[in-house]
Design an enzyme around this catalytic site. Sequence first.
Site, mmCIF file in Angstrom:
data_model
loop_
_atom_site.group_PDB
_atom_site.id
_atom_site.type_symbol
_atom_site.label_atom_id
_atom_site.label_comp_id
_atom_site.label_asym_id
_atom_site.label_seq_id
_atom_site.Cartn_x
_atom_site.Cartn_y
_atom_site.Cartn_z
ATOM 1 N N ARG A 94 0.817 -1.237 0.000
ATOM 2 C CA ARG A 94 0.000 0.000 0.000
ATOM 3 C C ARG A 94 0.840 1.273 0.000
ATOM 4 N NH1 ARG A 94 -3.355 -3.029 3.555
ATOM 5 N NH2 ARG A 94 -5.010 -3.950 2.319
ATOM 6 N N LYS B 243 5.453 11.765 -11.069
ATOM 7 C CA LYS B 243 4.628 10.974 -11.995
ATOM 8 C C LYS B 243 5.295 9.619 -12.161
ATOM 9 C CE LYS B 243 2.344 14.366 -14.962
ATOM 10 N NZ LYS B 243 2.236 14.875 -16.350
ATOM 11 N N GLU C 185 14.156 17.769 -23.846
ATOM 12 C CA GLU C 185 13.389 18.224 -22.675
ATOM 13 C C GLU C 185 14.020 19.491 -22.092
ATOM 14 O OE1 GLU C 185 10.538 16.770 -21.880
ATOM 15 O OE2 GLU C 185 10.679 14.716 -22.633
ATOM 16 N N LYS D 169 10.984 22.884 -13.051
ATOM 17 C CA LYS D 169 10.042 21.787 -12.783
ATOM 18 C C LYS D 169 9.576 21.833 -11.331
ATOM 19 C CE LYS D 169 8.481 17.322 -13.764
ATOM 20 N NZ LYS D 169 8.570 16.099 -14.524
ATOM 21 N N GLU E 106 -1.410 18.347 -11.878
ATOM 22 C CA GLU E 106 -1.693 18.812 -13.236
ATOM 23 C C GLU E 106 -3.141 19.277 -13.419
ATOM 24 O OE1 GLU E 106 0.632 16.824 -16.299
ATOM 25 O OE2 GLU E 106 -1.040 17.074 -17.679
ATOM 26 N N ARG F 224 0.871 22.731 -14.634
ATOM 27 C CA ARG F 224 1.818 21.639 -14.898
ATOM 28 C C ARG F 224 1.720 21.150 -16.345
ATOM 29 N NH1 ARG F 224 3.736 16.559 -11.101
ATOM 30 N NH2 ARG F 224 5.038 15.602 -12.694
ATOM 31 N N ASN G 181 4.045 19.777 -20.980
ATOM 32 C CA ASN G 181 3.745 18.926 -22.134
ATOM 33 C C ASN G 181 3.970 19.643 -23.459
ATOM 34 O OD1 ASN G 181 2.956 16.877 -20.370
ATOM 35 N ND2 ASN G 181 0.898 17.723 -20.193
ATOM 36 N N HIS H 251 4.625 17.717 -26.586
ATOM 37 C CA HIS H 251 4.338 16.307 -26.327
ATOM 38 C C HIS H 251 3.117 15.797 -27.093
ATOM 39 C CE1 HIS H 251 7.451 16.684 -23.375
ATOM 40 N NE2 HIS H 251 7.291 15.459 -22.948
ATOM 41 N N HIS I 118 3.721 13.055 -29.513
ATOM 42 C CA HIS I 118 3.092 11.778 -29.158
ATOM 43 C C HIS I 118 2.409 11.159 -30.381
ATOM 44 C CE1 HIS I 118 0.785 8.998 -26.567
ATOM 45 N NE2 HIS I 118 -0.165 9.186 -27.470
ATOM 46 N N HIS J 27 11.439 9.058 -27.765
ATOM 47 C CA HIS J 27 10.562 10.064 -27.157
ATOM 48 C C HIS J 27 11.149 11.475 -27.263
ATOM 49 C CE1 HIS J 27 7.686 11.816 -24.409
ATOM 50 N NE2 HIS J 27 8.679 12.256 -23.649
HETATM 51 P P1 NAD Z 1 15.552 4.758 -20.394
HETATM 52 O O1 NAD Z 1 15.319 4.666 -18.964
HETATM 53 O O2 NAD Z 1 15.076 3.627 -21.240
HETATM 54 O O3 NAD Z 1 17.107 4.962 -20.658
HETATM 55 C C1 NAD Z 1 17.571 5.038 -21.987
HETATM 56 C C2 NAD Z 1 18.687 4.012 -22.231
HETATM 57 O O4 NAD Z 1 19.873 4.491 -21.618
HETATM 58 C C3 NAD Z 1 18.409 2.638 -21.647
HETATM 59 O O5 NAD Z 1 18.867 1.688 -22.556
HETATM 60 C C4 NAD Z 1 19.285 2.604 -20.392
HETATM 61 O O6 NAD Z 1 19.699 1.297 -20.066
HETATM 62 C C5 NAD Z 1 20.449 3.465 -20.795
HETATM 63 N N1 NAD Z 1 21.114 4.173 -19.726
HETATM 64 C C6 NAD Z 1 20.567 4.764 -18.642
HETATM 65 N N2 NAD Z 1 21.501 5.427 -17.948
HETATM 66 C C7 NAD Z 1 22.675 5.241 -18.584
HETATM 67 C C8 NAD Z 1 23.995 5.690 -18.373
HETATM 68 N N3 NAD Z 1 24.283 6.520 -17.368
HETATM 69 N N4 NAD Z 1 24.952 5.280 -19.233
HETATM 70 C C9 NAD Z 1 24.648 4.478 -20.280
HETATM 71 N N5 NAD Z 1 23.411 4.051 -20.558
HETATM 72 C C10 NAD Z 1 22.432 4.426 -19.717
HETATM 73 O O7 NAD Z 1 14.928 6.070 -21.046
HETATM 74 P P2 NAD Z 1 14.835 7.603 -20.588
HETATM 75 O O8 NAD Z 1 14.954 8.372 -21.837
HETATM 76 O O9 NAD Z 1 15.703 7.914 -19.452
HETATM 77 O O10 NAD Z 1 13.341 7.694 -20.062
HETATM 78 C C11 NAD Z 1 12.245 7.481 -20.908
HETATM 79 C C12 NAD Z 1 11.062 7.101 -20.066
HETATM 80 O O11 NAD Z 1 10.781 8.159 -19.168
HETATM 81 C C13 NAD Z 1 9.800 6.858 -20.860
HETATM 82 O O12 NAD Z 1 9.200 5.659 -20.406
HETATM 83 C C14 NAD Z 1 8.924 8.048 -20.523
HETATM 84 O O13 NAD Z 1 7.555 7.737 -20.564
HETATM 85 C C15 NAD Z 1 9.376 8.369 -19.137
HETATM 86 N N6 NAD Z 1 9.161 9.774 -18.723
HETATM 87 C C16 NAD Z 1 8.575 9.979 -17.529
HETATM 88 C C17 NAD Z 1 8.380 11.259 -17.083
HETATM 89 C C18 NAD Z 1 7.774 11.479 -15.737
HETATM 90 O O14 NAD Z 1 7.491 12.638 -15.392
HETATM 91 N N7 NAD Z 1 7.616 10.457 -14.944
HETATM 92 C C19 NAD Z 1 8.796 12.344 -17.847
HETATM 93 C C20 NAD Z 1 9.408 12.109 -19.070
HETATM 94 C C21 NAD Z 1 9.588 10.799 -19.507
HETATM 95 N N1 GLY Z 2 6.882 15.259 -17.817
HETATM 96 C C1 GLY Z 2 5.714 16.020 -17.545
HETATM 97 C C2 GLY Z 2 5.394 16.161 -16.096
HETATM 98 O O1 GLY Z 2 6.118 15.702 -15.246
HETATM 99 O O2 GLY Z 2 4.400 16.714 -15.770
#
Ligand code: NAD
Ligand code: GLY
Length: 370
Positions: free
Chosen positions: A122, A144, A186, A228, A238, A242, A246, A249, A253, A267
């Site tokens: 929980r 998020k 970003e 942020k 949001e 917030r 986007n 996006h 998207h 992305h």
């Molecule tokens: P990811 O976590 O897949 O990392 C990208 C790649 O880099 C992976 O293959 C990973 O293994 C590798 N990697 C990570 N750190 C490394 C390092 N220091 N050295 C070498 N390789 C490394 O992708 P990302 O771009 O970090 O994140 C994308 C995700 O984030 C998506 O799922 C997206 O929906 C999410 N996201 C969430 C939010 C939020 O607010 N929660 C905001 C934006 C994106």
């Molecule tokens: N990445 C958008 C948010 O965190 O609201």
Amino acid sequence: MIQTVTVALEGRPYAVMIGRGLIEDAARHVTPLLKRPVTTVVMDRTVAELHGERLLAALRQGGIAAHPVIVPPGEATKSFEGLADLCDQLLGLGLERSDRIIAFGGGVVGDLAGFAASIFKRGIDFIQIPTTLLAQVDSSVGGKTAIDTPRGKNLIGAFHQPRLVLADLAVLDTLPDREMVCGYAEVIKYGLLGDAAFFEGLEANVGRVLGREDAALAWAVRRCVEMKAQIVGEDEREGGRRALLNLGHTFGHAVEALTGFGEALKHGEAVGLGCAQAFRFSARLDLCSGQDAVRAERAIQAAGLPTRLSAIAGHPFRADDLIAAMAQDKKAEGGALTLVLTRGMGEAFVARGVDPAPLRRFLIDEGALP
Ligand code: NAD
Ligand code: GLY
């Protein structure tokens, strides 16, 4: 030098620490948050191989029993199956409700481990140690968390704020250039949406940031996190402001959806394209000047990000397919399109109930099929 930004949520403020050497010093920052000296570090295989031992050793040297949990790298891990597997591993480790877990990785691990933390027994607390530029400037801050389903990305999730974020800039040294550029999309988004001076700084320093020069990187990550933190502090769930985060996006998207959310268009690349389109559409509606749209496009291009549909494999797309995909975006309300548009550099705003007719004409002028 370590810089700290606070996310000022009432009753639940937390620090985002930015700088080099935070991993080596992790035990000192994490220990005050633990009820007993035990934690679990969730990471993907790539991060585990590159940096896992360093973090585990640092925690253990600080007297914390740190258990690794390793998940497969890639977006596919952000699934019900990935979540079930992670929760099962956490249960197998005998984690208690008062324990905290550490999400050590990019946005995939942060979103997955954060969501697991939100439902495990929980809800337990968690700490983010982001290892991609995208995660350091965006996904690790703000709470998020989510997984994907075959019906779309991030559709099942929760708001669950971390207790601490340690953004160690040194981990970015191993990040592939393409991932660095994706994170930069970003970064530039923050300038475009709310800080014209920061945008101007990025225009002048794109090479230094992407080249991972210490001062430039620290400056860029800090400014993004400050923005942020401010926005999340004002609008955690949001309800309004917030949504500015986007920018790019919804346009992005749509193209991501039509290219199958795969390696063809990552992305961050979709966000770069989406920001350029949001500026051009705003110029078309006379909300901002054509000059602003050109300037935004040049800055996005300078990072090596796509700015035109014609640059994307799978093009030509149909305008109606793009609009249908935009309407699927979870920002859509009552079937009406919501877009983040702009009145100029740093002056984004949320436009609700956007008329699809001019949008369709715009997309056709951008090269989409009627
Ligand atoms: P990811 O976590 O897949 O990392 C990208 C790649 O880099 C992976 O293959 C990973 O293994 C590798 N990697 C990570 N750190 C490394 C390092 N220091 N050295 C070498 N390789 C490394 O992708 P990302 O771009 O970090 O994140 C994308 C995700 O984030 C998506 O799922 C997206 O929906 C999410 N996201 C969430 C939010 C939020 O607010 N929660 C905001 C934006 C994106
Ligand atoms: N990445 C958008 C948010 O965190 O609201």
